[in-house]
Design a protein around this motif. Sequence first.
Motif, PDB file in Angstrom:
ATOM      1  N   GLU A 174       0.824  -1.205   0.000  1.00 57.83           N
ATOM      2  CA  GLU A 174       0.000   0.000   0.000  1.00 57.83           C
ATOM      3  C   GLU A 174       0.869   1.270   0.000  1.00 57.83           C
ATOM      4  N   GLY A 175       1.972   1.220   0.775  1.00 60.29           N
ATOM      5  CA  GLY A 175       2.862   2.374   0.870  1.00 60.29           C
ATOM      6  C   GLY A 175       3.474   2.752  -0.456  1.00 60.29           C
ATOM      7  N   ARG A 176       3.527   1.827  -1.369  1.00 64.98           N
ATOM      8  CA  ARG A 176       4.103   2.104  -2.686  1.00 64.98           C
ATOM      9  C   ARG A 176       3.029   2.232  -3.763  1.00 64.98           C
ATOM     10  N   GLY A 177       1.784   2.311  -3.306  1.00 64.43           N
ATOM     11  CA  GLY A 177       0.695   2.488  -4.278  1.00 64.43           C
ATOM     12  C   GLY A 177       0.098   1.175  -4.737  1.00 64.43           C
ATOM     13  N   GLY A 178       0.697   0.067  -4.329  1.00 63.08           N
ATOM     14  CA  GLY A 178       0.151  -1.237  -4.727  1.00 63.08           C
ATOM     15  C   GLY A 178      -0.929  -1.654  -3.747  1.00 63.08           C
ATOM     16  N   GLY A 179      -1.083  -2.932  -3.538  1.00 58.88           N
ATOM     17  CA  GLY A 179      -2.122  -3.409  -2.630  1.00 58.88           C
ATOM     18  C   GLY A 179      -3.492  -3.088  -3.180  1.00 58.88           C
ATOM     19  N   GLN A 180      -4.421  -2.823  -2.291  1.00 65.64           N
ATOM     20  CA  GLN A 180      -5.819  -2.624  -2.700  1.00 65.64           C
ATOM     21  C   GLN A 180      -5.977  -1.317  -3.480  1.00 65.64           C
ATOM     22  N   VAL A 181      -6.636  -1.388  -4.617  1.00 70.97           N
ATOM     23  CA  VAL A 181      -6.851  -0.211  -5.457  1.00 70.97           C
ATOM     24  C   VAL A 181      -8.297   0.232  -5.277  1.00 70.97           C
ATOM     25  N   GLU A 182      -8.474   1.388  -4.666  1.00 72.82           N
ATOM     26  CA  GLU A 182      -9.829   1.864  -4.344  1.00 72.82           C
ATOM     27  C   GLU A 182     -10.525   2.383  -5.603  1.00 72.82           C
ATOM     28  N   PRO A 183     -11.874   2.476  -5.563  1.00 72.56           N
ATOM     29  CA  PRO A 183     -12.599   3.034  -6.707  1.00 72.56           C
ATOM     30  C   PRO A 183     -12.044   4.407  -7.085  1.00 72.56           C
ATOM     31  N   GLY A 184     -11.840   4.608  -8.370  1.00 68.70           N
ATOM     32  CA  GLY A 184     -11.316   5.879  -8.860  1.00 68.70           C
ATOM     33  C   GLY A 184      -9.799   5.955  -8.861  1.00 68.70           C
ATOM     34  N   GLU A 185      -9.141   4.951  -8.273  1.00 66.55           N
ATOM     35  CA  GLU A 185      -7.684   4.965  -8.241  1.00 66.55           C
ATOM     36  C   GLU A 185      -7.101   4.050  -9.318  1.00 66.55           C
ATOM     37  N   SER A 186      -5.803   4.165  -9.507  1.00 70.47           N
ATOM     38  CA  SER A 186      -5.136   3.292 -10.473  1.00 70.47           C
ATOM     39  C   SER A 186      -3.773   2.882  -9.936  1.00 70.47           C
ATOM     40  N   PHE A 187      -3.243   1.854 -10.527  1.00 75.71           N
ATOM     41  CA  PHE A 187      -1.907   1.382 -10.155  1.00 75.71           C
ATOM     42  C   PHE A 187      -1.305   0.667 -11.358  1.00 75.71           C
ATOM     43  N   THR A 188      -0.002   0.838 -11.531  1.00 77.53           N
ATOM     44  CA  THR A 188       0.660   0.162 -12.648  1.00 77.53           C
ATOM     45  C   THR A 188       1.533  -0.976 -12.119  1.00 77.53           C
ATOM     46  N   TYR A 189       1.180  -2.175 -12.512  1.00 78.68           N
ATOM     47  CA  TYR A 189       1.971  -3.357 -12.151  1.00 78.68           C
ATOM     48  C   TYR A 189       3.109  -3.502 -13.157  1.00 78.68           C
ATOM     49  N   GLY A 190       4.267  -3.892 -12.666  1.00 79.08           N
ATOM     50  CA  GLY A 190       5.408  -4.087 -13.556  1.00 79.08           C
ATOM     51  C   GLY A 190       6.233  -5.275 -13.116  1.00 79.08           C
ATOM     52  N   PHE A 191       6.529  -6.163 -14.042  1.00 80.25           N
ATOM     53  CA  PHE A 191       7.376  -7.329 -13.750  1.00 80.25           C
ATOM     54  C   PHE A 191       7.810  -7.945 -15.069  1.00 80.25           C
ATOM     55  N   ASP A 192       8.730  -8.890 -14.976  1.00 85.55           N
ATOM     56  CA  ASP A 192       9.194  -9.572 -16.182  1.00 85.55           C
ATOM     57  C   ASP A 192       8.338 -10.811 -16.443  1.00 85.55           C
ATOM     58  N   ALA A 193       8.201 -11.178 -17.693  1.00 81.94           N
ATOM     59  CA  ALA A 193       7.378 -12.315 -18.077  1.00 81.94           C
ATOM     60  C   ALA A 193       8.097 -13.623 -17.753  1.00 81.94           C
ATOM     61  N   ALA A 194       7.669 -14.278 -16.680  1.00 78.72           N
ATOM     62  CA  ALA A 194       8.276 -15.543 -16.264  1.00 78.72           C
ATOM     63  C   ALA A 194       7.357 -16.255 -15.278  1.00 78.72           C
ATOM     64  N   PRO A 195       7.345 -17.583 -15.324  1.00 85.08           N
ATOM     65  CA  PRO A 195       7.976 -18.449 -16.319  1.00 85.08           C
ATOM     66  C   PRO A 195       7.061 -18.593 -17.534  1.00 85.08           C
ATOM     67  N   PHE A 196       7.572 -19.145 -18.630  1.00 89.29           N
ATOM     68  CA  PHE A 196       6.660 -19.368 -19.759  1.00 89.29           C
ATOM     69  C   PHE A 196       5.615 -20.411 -19.363  1.00 89.29           C
ATOM     70  N   GLY A 197       4.449 -20.270 -19.927  1.00 91.35           N
ATOM     71  CA  GLY A 197       3.368 -21.203 -19.598  1.00 91.35           C
ATOM     72  C   GLY A 197       2.022 -20.524 -19.698  1.00 91.35           C
ATOM     73  N   LEU A 198       1.038 -21.219 -19.208  1.00 90.50           N
ATOM     74  CA  LEU A 198      -0.330 -20.687 -19.184  1.00 90.50           C
ATOM     75  C   LEU A 198      -0.670 -20.330 -17.747  1.00 90.50           C
ATOM     76  N   HIS A 199      -0.928 -19.042 -17.525  1.00 87.33           N
ATOM     77  CA  HIS A 199      -1.212 -18.569 -16.177  1.00 87.33           C
ATOM     78  C   HIS A 199      -2.569 -17.874 -16.163  1.00 87.33           C
ATOM     79  N   LEU A 200      -2.842 -17.149 -15.083  1.00 84.72           N
ATOM     80  CA  LEU A 200      -4.085 -16.412 -15.012  1.00 84.72           C
ATOM     81  C   LEU A 200      -3.863 -15.181 -14.150  1.00 84.72           C
ATOM     82  N   TYR A 201      -4.800 -14.285 -14.208  1.00 84.49           N
ATOM     83  CA  TYR A 201      -4.805 -13.139 -13.303  1.00 84.49           C
ATOM     84  C   TYR A 201      -6.221 -13.010 -12.770  1.00 84.49           C
TER      85      TYR A 201
END
Length: 381
Positions: A174-201
């Motif tokens: 939360e301190g870095r803007g992540g965690g729960q995103v309240e109505p009207g707010e936004s957050f940008t997730y960033g990471f590298d694509a790993a591992p290869f495969g079929l995942h979900l969000y």
Amino acid sequence: MSPRPKSSGISRRRLLGGAAIAAPAALGLGGLLGSNGASAETGAPAGGSASGHAGHGDFHHASFAAGGVVDHRANGFHPTELLRDFDYGKTRRLADGRVLREWEIVAQDKEIEVAPGVKYEAWTYNGRVPGPTLRAREGEALRIRFVNASEHPHTMHFHGIHGAFMDGMPGIGEGRGGGQVEPGESFTYGFDAAPFGLHLYHCHVAPLAAHIARGLYGAFIIDPKQGRPEADEMVMVMNGFDTNFDLANEVYAVNTVGFHYVNEPIAIERGRLTRVYLVNVLEYDPINSFHLHGNFFQHYPTGTALQPSEYTDTVVQGQGQRGILELEFPFDGDYMFHAHVSEFAELGWSGFFRVGDPARMSAAAAAAAYCELPWGKAEPS
Ligand SMILES: [Cu+2]
């Protein structure tokens, strides 16, 4: 917290009671629900098939003849198009030569129709259920700007390898803007694509089952660096809908609309490699499954190895499990696929592959030849 949702007035027990007394040919949701979405006792609908074509004509007609059709336009998405719709985002090269891949995902509350006449107050990513199939390549830098335009707090929790602050987990970051995103707010997730495969969000805000079951999930494919062999690829997200909010599902489906691929079989080219990205996001039932008639497939659990682990016609998945299926159809014809949990199959989780030489039989032409299309001839598949 969520307001008390509207109930569509049907119950699973009632549906199953209807299924038990109905003839096998009438095991379609339209027939069970009736035109007002509430009549389970009427048994078989009047509109059966006279010709007995294709082996499932009665099943096909029963599934929508009495219950009308789903308005895909109002839903804003079409399960047949969704099947092969991969969202590659926007890409650019970083200074170090790597690819940066970016998406914008907006959470929105939206009523959708999950079976003829059965409306559901969904929570969506980008207005659709399942959300977009995000697709990247192993090793790329990924950035997902998440905008919460819903009335409820949400997140995007990705399966994959990433730092804790990018996990979409309320209470962490939360301190870095992540965690729960309240109505009207936004957050940008960033990471590298790993591992290869079929995942979900999916969303990870409590009550978790409710946030997921409302429709906040999608498939997330990371292709191996070297890619996979050319194939006709499709995504099947196995889901369900608790339409009266009694913590049990009334409608089961692949890609949201019950019996959609019965009404509109999936067109398959005979002899061509077919690759199915299969994900289970079902809530309120611990086990789901996929069974194919008349054929076998190679199974790559989670898609994280390039060698299949099993040659089979049935896979079982718990919640969040997924796998890649590869197969070729040697013969023309209609081949059923469905949950081997028969109860789910009879409440919407059934479909057909229609295998044929495309030069002789397009899906629309074949469907028109067999049966009347449920949504009119102006909109072929
Ligand atoms: Cu949520």
